[in-house]
Scaffold this motif. Structure first.
Motif, PDB file in Angstrom:
ATOM      1  N   ASP A  66      19.312  46.324  13.878  1.00 33.42           N
ATOM      2  CA  ASP A  66      18.620  45.125  13.406  1.00 33.42           C
ATOM      3  C   ASP A  66      17.215  45.591  13.087  1.00 33.42           C
ATOM      4  OD1 ASP A  66      20.730  43.143  14.039  1.00 33.42           O
ATOM      5  OD2 ASP A  66      20.355  43.853  16.071  1.00 33.42           O
ATOM      6  N   ASP A  67      16.931  45.750  11.816  1.00 35.10           N
ATOM      7  CA  ASP A  67      15.634  46.351  11.473  1.00 35.10           C
ATOM      8  C   ASP A  67      15.292  46.033  10.015  1.00 35.10           C
ATOM      9  OD1 ASP A  67      13.303  47.784  11.688  1.00 35.10           O
ATOM     10  OD2 ASP A  67      14.250  49.631  12.343  1.00 35.10           O
ATOM     11  N   ILE A  68      14.269  46.702   9.519  1.00 29.44           N
ATOM     12  CA  ILE A  68      13.884  46.587   8.125  1.00 29.44           C
ATOM     13  C   ILE A  68      14.797  47.513   7.316  1.00 29.44           C
ATOM     14  CG2 ILE A  68      12.004  46.969   6.478  1.00 29.44           C
ATOM     15  CD1 ILE A  68      10.061  46.324   8.827  1.00 29.44           C
ATOM     16  N   GLN A  69      15.587  46.971   6.409  1.00 27.16           N
ATOM     17  CA  GLN A  69      16.532  47.763   5.621  1.00 27.16           C
ATOM     18  C   GLN A  69      16.007  47.928   4.202  1.00 27.16           C
ATOM     19  OE1 GLN A  69      20.576  46.423   5.949  1.00 27.16           O
ATOM     20  NE2 GLN A  69      20.588  46.714   8.158  1.00 27.16           N
ATOM     21  N   ILE A  70      15.758  49.187   3.835  1.00 26.51           N
ATOM     22  CA  ILE A  70      15.136  49.476   2.550  1.00 26.51           C
ATOM     23  C   ILE A  70      16.191  49.807   1.511  1.00 26.51           C
ATOM     24  CG2 ILE A  70      13.417  50.880   1.377  1.00 26.51           C
ATOM     25  CD1 ILE A  70      12.371  51.610   4.206  1.00 26.51           C
ATOM     26  N   GLY A  71      16.092  49.176   0.368  1.00 23.48           N
ATOM     27  CA  GLY A  71      16.962  49.535  -0.748  1.00 23.48           C
ATOM     28  C   GLY A  71      18.079  48.534  -0.968  1.00 23.48           C
ATOM     29  N   THR A  72      18.404  48.355  -2.245  1.00 26.33           N
ATOM     30  CA  THR A  72      19.426  47.398  -2.667  1.00 26.33           C
ATOM     31  C   THR A  72      20.816  47.878  -2.242  1.00 26.33           C
ATOM     32  OG1 THR A  72      18.085  46.753  -4.532  1.00 26.33           O
ATOM     33  CG2 THR A  72      20.436  46.344  -4.721  1.00 26.33           C
TER      34      THR A  72
ATOM     35  N   LYS B  19      34.826  39.750   6.396  1.00 24.04           N
ATOM     36  CA  LYS B  19      34.441  41.085   6.855  1.00 24.04           C
ATOM     37  C   LYS B  19      33.956  41.904   5.664  1.00 24.04           C
ATOM     38  CE  LYS B  19      34.443  40.246  10.552  1.00 24.04           C
ATOM     39  NZ  LYS B  19      33.334  40.558  11.508  1.00 24.04           N
ATOM     40  N   THR B  20      33.339  43.037   5.927  1.00 23.02           N
ATOM     41  CA  THR B  20      32.736  43.850   4.873  1.00 23.02           C
ATOM     42  C   THR B  20      33.264  45.286   4.929  1.00 23.02           C
ATOM     43  OG1 THR B  20      30.738  42.499   4.951  1.00 23.02           O
ATOM     44  CG2 THR B  20      30.517  44.667   3.946  1.00 23.02           C
ATOM     45  N   ILE B  21      33.500  45.851   3.755  1.00 25.03           N
ATOM     46  CA  ILE B  21      33.809  47.282   3.651  1.00 25.03           C
ATOM     47  C   ILE B  21      32.568  47.988   3.113  1.00 25.03           C
ATOM     48  CG2 ILE B  21      35.166  49.032   2.401  1.00 25.03           C
ATOM     49  CD1 ILE B  21      37.513  47.129   2.410  1.00 25.03           C
TER      50      ILE B  21
ATOM     51  N   LYS C 299      21.202  58.975  17.239  1.00 24.93           N
ATOM     52  CA  LYS C 299      20.664  58.776  15.879  1.00 24.93           C
ATOM     53  C   LYS C 299      21.261  57.507  15.271  1.00 24.93           C
ATOM     54  CE  LYS C 299      19.769  60.765  11.424  1.00 24.93           C
ATOM     55  NZ  LYS C 299      19.628  61.873  10.507  1.00 24.93           N
TER      56      LYS C 299
ATOM     57  N   LEU D  57      14.674  44.836   1.895  1.00 28.91           N
ATOM     58  CA  LEU D  57      13.733  45.191   0.828  1.00 28.91           C
ATOM     59  C   LEU D  57      14.541  45.716  -0.356  1.00 28.91           C
ATOM     60  CD1 LEU D  57      11.146  47.308   2.887  1.00 28.91           C
ATOM     61  CD2 LEU D  57      11.294  44.820   2.700  1.00 28.91           C
TER      62      LEU D  57
ATOM     63  N   SER E  57      24.451  60.617   4.087  1.00 29.09           N
ATOM     64  CA  SER E  57      24.533  59.233   3.584  1.00 29.09           C
ATOM     65  C   SER E  57      25.528  58.410   4.398  1.00 29.09           C
ATOM     66  CB  SER E  57      24.863  59.203   2.082  1.00 29.09           C
ATOM     67  OG  SER E  57      26.154  59.692   1.828  1.00 29.09           O
TER      68      SER E  57
ATOM     69  N   LYS F 226      22.369  52.030   9.636  1.00 28.68           N
ATOM     70  CA  LYS F 226      21.901  50.744   9.132  1.00 28.68           C
ATOM     71  C   LYS F 226      22.795  49.613   9.659  1.00 28.68           C
ATOM     72  CE  LYS F 226      22.307  49.665   4.611  1.00 28.68           C
ATOM     73  NZ  LYS F 226      22.094  49.678   3.131  1.00 28.68           N
TER      74      LYS F 226
ATOM     75  N   SER G 101      18.638  58.542   3.113  1.00 32.28           N
ATOM     76  CA  SER G 101      19.666  59.356   3.782  1.00 32.28           C
ATOM     77  C   SER G 101      19.111  60.701   4.240  1.00 32.28           C
ATOM     78  CB  SER G 101      20.856  59.598   2.841  1.00 32.28           C
ATOM     79  OG  SER G 101      21.523  58.391   2.556  1.00 32.28           O
TER      80      SER G 101
ATOM     81  N   ILE H 106      15.402  42.423   7.970  1.00 31.21           N
ATOM     82  CA  ILE H 106      14.554  42.259   6.781  1.00 31.21           C
ATOM     83  C   ILE H 106      15.121  43.149   5.681  1.00 31.21           C
ATOM     84  CG2 ILE H 106      12.264  42.707   5.790  1.00 31.21           C
ATOM     85  CD1 ILE H 106      11.037  41.993   8.465  1.00 31.21           C
TER      86      ILE H 106
ATOM     87  N   THR I  46      20.571  42.481  -4.236  1.00 28.84           N
ATOM     88  CA  THR I  46      20.396  42.517  -2.774  1.00 28.84           C
ATOM     89  C   THR I  46      20.824  41.191  -2.152  1.00 28.84           C
ATOM     90  OG1 THR I  46      18.547  44.052  -3.043  1.00 28.84           O
ATOM     91  CG2 THR I  46      18.707  42.923  -0.931  1.00 28.84           C
TER      92      THR I  46
ATOM     93  N   SER J 148      15.394  47.536  -3.950  1.00 27.59           N
ATOM     94  CA  SER J 148      14.852  48.804  -4.464  1.00 27.59           C
ATOM     95  C   SER J 148      13.776  48.610  -5.537  1.00 27.59           C
ATOM     96  CB  SER J 148      15.971  49.686  -5.030  1.00 27.59           C
ATOM     97  OG  SER J 148      16.849  50.087  -4.005  1.00 27.59           O
TER      98      SER J 148
ATOM     99  N   GLU K 163      23.562  57.531   7.572  1.00 30.13           N
ATOM    100  CA  GLU K 163      22.570  56.491   7.291  1.00 30.13           C
ATOM    101  C   GLU K 163      23.229  55.114   7.128  1.00 30.13           C
ATOM    102  OE1 GLU K 163      19.451  56.123   7.483  1.00 30.13           O
ATOM    103  OE2 GLU K 163      19.128  54.290   6.330  1.00 30.13           O
ATOM    104  N   THR K 164      24.382  55.081   6.470  1.00 35.12           N
ATOM    105  CA  THR K 164      25.078  53.805   6.281  1.00 35.12           C
ATOM    106  C   THR K 164      25.474  53.196   7.629  1.00 35.12           C
ATOM    107  OG1 THR K 164      25.942  54.592   4.166  1.00 35.12           O
ATOM    108  CG2 THR K 164      27.051  52.704   5.133  1.00 35.12           C
TER     109      THR K 164
END
Lengths: 272, 272
Positions: A266-272, A117-119, A24, B121, A255, A262, B134, B119, B259, B123, A258-259
């Motif tokens: 490498d894909d379409i990422q929805i949401g801010t 780097k990112t947290i 997943k 997007l 959540s 993501k 999620s 990509i 974003t 919100s 999902e994080t």
């Protein structure tokens, strides 16, 4: 494919590991650690693709992983957070309460910037943080009202000095109203939700937290209200507990998964 | 510092460009394009740091930028989306309705995977997509009810065949209820919100859209309900229009800026 190191092999760490193992989350769990070696061994026994168990938490990020997932404790964040970034790994944090300590937040934020780097902080048991952080600079007020069964509130530090008898509550009763900063020390079980909302918005001294004990509910409900020049937002999230880990809302685990999904895609990422 | 190419210099593109120019987004706007060269020239005149105006949309991604920001039209997404990814640039899309075309979605999603690009997007004018995506695999129902002043609904294709007289409405009136798929062709102004919710959740054939005309409102209100094994979520977002661009909610612009800010920052990123 992204390589993942897992710090903490308890209930939440196990769910994340199983989500990686099932595909997943399209990553590879290569190294794990837990203060209890038995707990780590038990987790590894459940996985088809076996990660290596390392001997201490700092060794996780010395291996060539892309990200360390913390699912252990606030102390673990304070202990290894900086070294993970220094070793040029990203970090996902579940024990976000650790970041309410302003000196810890500043050190880790600076280190992200310095080491490029990112947290990542998943939205936990709440939702709408995409909206809250977008309007951050225009927010006038933010509050969260959490409603739980009295049983779920038992043992909170608040009751050491309060006269309220949880067993005597027979209708929905407000037991606390104050700032997020006050709430997090009194209600440790609520710390992640209060921390996430505070960090997304106007900080822990301005975010208002209200806690209601409701003997007739079987859910944990969070109601968030935010207002400003942009307009208004109201979010109500009614969470069932996770069947594998009744102390955690199912949404908090979903959540986190999902994080990480993501992060690995490498894909379409929805949401801010 | 990340380099940004901007496709579309209208009201939304201008706000994004100004946010970069002011330092709110820590990136560099290096190239811009608009079908109207005058519009591009006008935008550049407002900026302290002057980007280069390119001669056609495909040239944007042939320069060494990290990301192309589309703020033009669905046709622009269909026209240049694939070549942006082929040129190994990330892409942020404002005209998300383009992705409801399943063949476009599949081509762009595959290209992200193949070229290891992403990509983004935002919100848009709604919030809570962190929660919806999620729980995606456990969702049983998702609906969105949008309430607007009758004036804001004028000109929608729906009224070409409907008997409803918007001018005669004197109390809140439901004028449409159907799937998101039906709604997007009848109410083009609602397309981004319906597309974002559909793509985050259970798709445009199962997402229910309801549209209410309310002569007493000065806001656009979106109310989202989602239910499943995890529990329930309700989000209400009351948006004021942006003062610089009354056709767009202020939140839609702020979520685009957030974003892009996140994309350009190495920092602590809050929310799924």
């Amino acid at each position: 494919m992204k390589k993942i190191g897992l710090l903490g092999c308890g209930a939440i760490g196990t769910q994340i590991a199983l989500a990686i193992d099932s595909g997943k989350i399209p990553g590879m769990l290569t190294h794990v650690y837990d203060v209890s070696k038995e707990t780590a061994i038990e987790l590894v026994s459940k996985l088809n693709s076996k990660p290596e168990i390392v001997e201490n938490s700092h060794l996780l990020s010395s291996h060539s992983v892309n990200i360390i997932v913390e699912a252990a404790s606030q102390d673990a964040v304070k202990d290894v957070g900086l070294s993970v970034l220094q070793n040029k790994r990203d970090l996902m944090i579940m024990s976000v309460g650790a970041l309410l300590d302003e000196s810890i937040y500043a050190i880790l934020s600076d280190a992200c910037n310095h080491f490029k780097k990112t947290i990542y902080l998943p939205s936990g048991a709440i939702a709408g943080l995409d909206g809250i952080k977008s309007v951050k600079d225009e927010l006038e007020s933010v509050s969260i009202t959490t409603t739980k069964h009295p049983h779920s509130l038992k043992g909170a530090k608040f009751f050491e000095t309060s006269q309220i008898d949880l067993d005597a509550i027979c209708s929905p009763t407000t037991i606390f109203e104050g700032t997020a900063k006050q709430a997090v020390s009194l209600f440790p079980a609520n710390i992640n939700v209060a921390a996430l909302l505070s960090l997304s918005g106007i900080g822990s001294e301005k975010t208002i937290v209200k806690i209601i004990a409701d003997p007739d509910t079987d859910k944990n409900t969070h109601h968030i209200e935010a207002e400003g020049k942009f307009g208004k937002m109201n979010f109500t999230i009614e969470n069932f507990p996770d069947s594998n880990n009744p102390k955690t809302s199912r949404l908090a685990i979903l959540s986190a998964i999902e994080t990480l999904r993501k992060y690995c895609s490498d894909d379409i990422q929805i949401g801010t």
